[in-house]
Enzyme design. Sequence first.
Site, PDB file in Angstrom:
ATOM      1  N   ASN A   7       0.878  -1.172   0.000  1.00 40.49           N
ATOM      2  CA  ASN A   7       0.000   0.000   0.000  1.00 40.49           C
ATOM      3  C   ASN A   7       0.913   1.217   0.000  1.00 40.49           C
ATOM      4  O   ASN A   7       1.433   1.624   1.034  1.00 40.49           O
ATOM      5  CB  ASN A   7      -0.889  -0.029   1.244  1.00 40.49           C
ATOM      6  CG  ASN A   7      -1.862   1.135   1.287  1.00 40.49           C
ATOM      7  OD1 ASN A   7      -1.821   2.031   0.446  1.00 40.49           O
ATOM      8  ND2 ASN A   7      -2.742   1.119   2.278  1.00 40.49           N
ATOM      9  N   ARG A  93      -2.567  -2.030  -3.499  1.00 43.87           N
ATOM     10  CA  ARG A  93      -3.767  -1.212  -3.324  1.00 43.87           C
ATOM     11  C   ARG A  93      -3.668  -0.028  -4.284  1.00 43.87           C
ATOM     12  O   ARG A  93      -2.669   0.678  -4.304  1.00 43.87           O
ATOM     13  CB  ARG A  93      -3.834  -0.696  -1.902  1.00 43.87           C
ATOM     14  CG  ARG A  93      -5.003   0.234  -1.718  1.00 43.87           C
ATOM     15  CD  ARG A  93      -4.937   0.951  -0.409  1.00 43.87           C
ATOM     16  NE  ARG A  93      -6.118   1.756  -0.247  1.00 43.87           N
ATOM     17  CZ  ARG A  93      -6.142   2.897   0.420  1.00 43.87           C
ATOM     18  NH1 ARG A  93      -5.076   3.364   0.997  1.00 43.87           N
ATOM     19  NH2 ARG A  93      -7.262   3.581   0.512  1.00 43.87           N
ATOM     20  N   HIS A 182     -13.025   2.822   0.108  1.00 46.95           N
ATOM     21  CA  HIS A 182     -13.020   1.774   1.137  1.00 46.95           C
ATOM     22  C   HIS A 182     -13.671   0.491   0.623  1.00 46.95           C
ATOM     23  O   HIS A 182     -14.154  -0.330   1.401  1.00 46.95           O
ATOM     24  CB  HIS A 182     -13.779   2.205   2.415  1.00 46.95           C
ATOM     25  CG  HIS A 182     -13.167   3.365   3.137  1.00 46.95           C
ATOM     26  ND1 HIS A 182     -13.930   4.406   3.640  1.00 46.95           N
ATOM     27  CD2 HIS A 182     -11.883   3.650   3.442  1.00 46.95           C
ATOM     28  CE1 HIS A 182     -13.130   5.285   4.227  1.00 46.95           C
ATOM     29  NE2 HIS A 182     -11.876   4.856   4.122  1.00 46.95           N
ATOM     30  N   ARG A 242     -12.284  15.734   7.496  1.00 46.59           N
ATOM     31  CA  ARG A 242     -13.023  16.058   6.261  1.00 46.59           C
ATOM     32  C   ARG A 242     -14.465  16.394   6.595  1.00 46.59           C
ATOM     33  O   ARG A 242     -15.070  15.790   7.488  1.00 46.59           O
ATOM     34  CB  ARG A 242     -12.988  14.894   5.281  1.00 46.59           C
ATOM     35  CG  ARG A 242     -11.619  14.554   4.766  1.00 46.59           C
ATOM     36  CD  ARG A 242     -11.733  13.513   3.644  1.00 46.59           C
ATOM     37  NE  ARG A 242     -10.472  12.829   3.440  1.00 46.59           N
ATOM     38  CZ  ARG A 242     -10.326  11.510   3.408  1.00 46.59           C
ATOM     39  NH1 ARG A 242     -11.376  10.712   3.563  1.00 46.59           N
ATOM     40  NH2 ARG A 242      -9.154  10.984   3.208  1.00 46.59           N
ATOM     41  N   GLU A 385      -8.116  -5.432   4.892  1.00 44.87           N
ATOM     42  CA  GLU A 385      -7.986  -5.110   3.469  1.00 44.87           C
ATOM     43  C   GLU A 385      -6.797  -5.844   2.845  1.00 44.87           C
ATOM     44  O   GLU A 385      -6.859  -6.256   1.686  1.00 44.87           O
ATOM     45  CB  GLU A 385      -7.812  -3.590   3.308  1.00 44.87           C
ATOM     46  CG  GLU A 385      -9.098  -2.842   3.626  1.00 44.87           C
ATOM     47  CD  GLU A 385      -8.876  -1.368   3.939  1.00 44.87           C
ATOM     48  OE1 GLU A 385      -8.449  -1.067   5.082  1.00 44.87           O
ATOM     49  OE2 GLU A 385      -9.122  -0.532   3.077  1.00 44.87           O
TER      50      GLU A 385
END
Length: 399
Positions: A7, A93, A182, A242, A385
């Site tokens: 990743n 990823r 996601h 955010r 993940e």
Amino acid sequence: MKVLVINAGSSSLKYQLIDMDGETLLAKGLCERIGIDGKFTYKPQMEGKEKIDAADYPMPSHVEAIDAVLKALADPKNGVVASMEEIGAVGHRVVHGGKDFTASCLIDAEKIEAIKKNFPLAPLHNPANLLGIEACQKAMPGKPQVAVFDTAFHMTMPAEAYTYAVPYEYYEKDDVRRYGFHGTSHRYVSGRCIELLGRPEHSKIVSCHLGNGSSIAAVVDGKSIETSMGLGPLAGVPMGTRCGDIDATIMEYLMGRYGYDMKEMMNILNKKSGVLGISGVSSDFRDLEAAAKEGNERAALALAKFGYEVKKYVGAYAAVMGGLDAIVFTAGVGENGPATRAAVCSGLEYLGVKLCDKRNAERADEHLISTDDSPVKVYVIATNEELMIARDAKAIVKG
Ligand code: ADP
């Protein structure tokens, strides 16, 4: 088969080596400060092997970072493989697959061009992901490399879910639509949830990935039909920093009042908003809970706002799915925040959600937190993940 999962970010790179016979983690770690001075962390998961903790390691680029990873994995003393030959595939990823990628794929020259084509949709993430891919191609020529996209799981959304109500030409010409993120996490936890429910054919699940970045997905019979993030990851519920969904008029209004340019405005919405923006305390839910306990009203408001917005999505998604069988909580806050889970579920009794306070307070990687007689099952499922990426890489390489 052993799969190396990568990743890559712009200045960091996380890695895991997973033995797919038994799906066991062999080693994991992190390269940090790539392009600056370079720090290397290596955590072998075997007795007697020594770890390396944020050691100095010159990393002018991702190439040296990958070299450090491969050297550590095959180190005669503390490594976990005898040689690189034992690694059957590398899984990467990749954040944004745009319209081009509806599933994971073997990387070739054509796929690299398609990943590049989508740079404008994820200018911070996709170029960094590609640096990781290219560094691995250089270090391990001929080794199969697989790309796993955060957006791919949501490509099953119907048009009414992914279409924005802006002139249609922006969709046709510029690929403006909801993509969602996601996806690998939502796919993993909703898949586990379906197994736990024991009904693969008919299931209506709301998957809540609540971390630093948060998104909610509606998953029907294993397919995503709606999700809260959009073209980018700024949309949906409020997050650590955010803003989540806001009225676009706010931007015009503040830019007019303070003379911000678009870059400054976006920085405020990405980095200074969310629960940090409301509370002025922190983006971390632990800090917010501590501050709220001490009477900080804005910290309490930030937590209340977060729970309220996630609850709104649960209700909206029950409506679009025409029912609800299960809610899943995952990621940092979802897995570790019983107060947030309780805030989301409170008031949803009319939908059939009955949370068990005792179970909700307990900690486990995977557990049911609703009462035995709750018509809607509520689960905490720790996301994985990396395992999902490794499974895809194995499946693709084995054909
Ligand atoms: P990322 O999106 O960066 O992968 P994570 O999924 O790791 O983030 O989530 C990180 C967040 O999880 C932290 O910011 C923190 O707010 C939250 N968190 C971690 N542990 C707890 C806890 N015990 N209680 C409440 N929140 C927690």
